[in-house]
Design an enzyme around this catalytic site. Structure first.
Site, PDB file in Angstrom:
ATOM      1  CE  LYS A 171      -0.445  -0.504   4.923  1.00  0.00           C
ATOM      2  NZ  LYS A 171      -0.857  -1.209   6.202  1.00  0.00           N
TER       3      LYS A 171
ATOM      4  CE1 TYR B 151      13.579  31.289   5.729  1.00  0.00           C
ATOM      5  CE2 TYR B 151      13.589  28.886   5.117  1.00  0.00           C
ATOM      6  CZ  TYR B 151      13.353  30.248   4.688  1.00  0.00           C
ATOM      7  OH  TYR B 151      13.489  30.415   3.415  1.00  0.00           O
TER       8      TYR B 151
HETATM    9  C1  LIG Z   1       0.041  -2.134   6.823  1.00  0.00           C
HETATM   10  C2  LIG Z   1      -0.523  -3.455   7.280  1.00  0.00           C
HETATM   11  C3  LIG Z   1       0.490  -4.507   7.623  1.00  0.00           C
HETATM   12  C4  LIG Z   1       1.722  -4.590   7.697  1.00  0.00           C
HETATM   13  O1  LIG Z   1       2.292  -3.768   8.951  1.00  0.00           O
HETATM   14  P1  LIG Z   1       3.961  -3.451   9.199  1.00  0.00           P
HETATM   15  O2  LIG Z   1       3.959  -3.021  10.478  1.00  0.00           O
HETATM   16  O3  LIG Z   1       4.392  -2.637   8.134  1.00  0.00           O
HETATM   17  O4  LIG Z   1       4.378  -5.003   8.833  1.00  0.00           O
HETATM   18  C5  LIG Z   1      -0.303  -5.625   8.256  1.00  0.00           C
HETATM   19  N1  LIG Z   1      -1.875  -5.574   8.246  1.00  0.00           N
HETATM   20  C6  LIG Z   1      -2.489  -4.830   7.787  1.00  0.00           C
HETATM   21  C7  LIG Z   1      -3.950  -5.032   7.953  1.00  0.00           C
HETATM   22  C8  LIG Z   1      -1.901  -3.501   7.345  1.00  0.00           C
HETATM   23  O5  LIG Z   1      -2.773  -2.548   6.921  1.00  0.00           O
END
Ligand SMILES: *Cc1c(COP(=O)(O)O)cnc(C)c1O
Length: 349
Positions: free
Chosen positions: A33, A245
């Protein structure tokens, strides 16, 4: 001269092999994702090829991914309308059901579709309650085109190994789903620290990209993204002169500075504190003054540095993204997904 994010293909393969070492009997659902945690779907082919399934959050992400692979894809948000359902079917993806409102469109399907039921075992974000889960199972049985592929749940505190919620959630999941054929609970942190949460499918994310989910890390994960940027200018400031800044940093002695061509406009965190390490010609140097949109300033001490040399912001054995995250009051996930489109992405071995 601009910032570059190099995506290491061999590191992807290596990190996936670590997942397989820890969860040798489970199928791997790689989390890709948010454009593969900011690494760009175009540049993670070894991960796509080496996984059993791929998971994304939104239908538009499914569309992008489907253009690259015939592998099974899981849509984490699931569908909310007949339109969504139609698209999901056209894209041949499996869908998560996490709320009863998703049942009404789904049961009208006239095509085969595979479904993952997501149950809430204590995180209280997405997921069905015990009663909703039982009701859902009954409703979905009314349409033989619907196949329940797996039942899943998500940990709230897996990155804190001894957090009591981990056992509570796991017990809840075991009690609720003991009759199910396929189950999935473990994200990266759980894969690495809670073998009892490894069921039929594991769902690694951050570890695939070579960042540890834990504060104190022992696993040999290799950084996939190396973020670098060129030295644009070198100068010396005198005692009492400020940098950047707000004049928030002042030299307490004569100091050599390198001005580096990266800033929050590229996704380098604006909240990085004075002292955040930056690797310049293999020497760890310190960020000084505020991060600007296009530039940061680094105390280079006596290091041999020339204009045009490359500084590494993260993604080296000596400087991991986790370290930069800690200095910026955030997590590696946010830094990796936040690298902006101005940065040039390239594939490396
Ligand atoms: C993003 C996600 C993961 C992965 O989590 P990590 O901490 O990056 O390993 C697993 N399960 C779901 C449902 C997620 O949305």
């Amino acid at each position: 001269m601009h910032a570059i994010a190099s995506i290491s293909q061999s590191a992807l393969v290596h990190n996936l092999s670590i997942v397989n070492n820890f969860a040798s009997k489970a199928k791997v659902v790689s989390m890709v994702k948010a454009d593969a945690y900011g690494h760009h779907l175009e540049l993670i082919q070894p991960l796509i090829d080496g996984s059993d399934l791929l998971a994304v959050s939104e239908l538009v992400e499914v569309e992008k991914l489907r253009a690259k692979t015939n592998k099974p894809i899981l849509l984490l948000s699931g569908i909310y309308s007949m339109d969504d359902l139609q698209k999901a079917i056209e894209l041949n993806c499996q869908i998560v059901v996490h709320h009863p409102t998703q049942i009404a469109p789904l049961v009208q399907t006239q095509n085969k579709i595979s479904v993952w039921l997501k149950v809430d075992t204590g995180m209280h974000r997405l997921g069905l309650s015990n009663q909703e889960y039982t009701d859902c199972l009954l409703s979905l049985q009314t349409n033989p085109l619907i196949k329940i592929e797996c039942v899943m749940s998500h940990f709230a505190c897996a990155d804190e190994i001894n957090h009591p919620m981990n056992a509570t959630q796991l017990n809840h999941f075991n009690e609720l789903t003991s009759h199910e054929k396929n189950r999935s609970m473990a994200n990266s942190a759980a894969i690495l620290s809670q073998s009892k949460s490894i069921f039929d499918f594991v769902r690694p994310g951050i570890m695939l990209y070579g960042a540890s989910p834990f504060e104190n890390d022992t696993v040999d994960l290799r950084p996939v993204m190396q973020l670098s940027a060129p030295v644009m200018s070198i100068k010396t400031v005198r005692t009492g002169e400020s940098v950047g800044y707000g004049a928030t940093w002042m030299a307490d002695q004569k100091t050599r500075l390198a001005i580096i061509g990266i800033g929050y406009g590229d996704g380098y965190p604006r909240h990085a504190k004075n002292g955040t390490p930056v690797l310049v010609n293999n020497t760890l140097c310190s960020l000084v003054g505020r991060v600007s949109m296009d530039l940061i300033c680094v105390d280079i001490g006596n290091a041999q540095v020339s204009i045009g040399d490359n500084a590494i912001l993260w993604g080296d054995k000596k400087l991991r993204v986790e370290t930069v995250a800690r200095h910026s009051n955030t997590i590696s996930y946010e830094l990796l997904t936040g690298v902006s489109k101005r940065v040039k992405f390239v594939s490396t071995v």
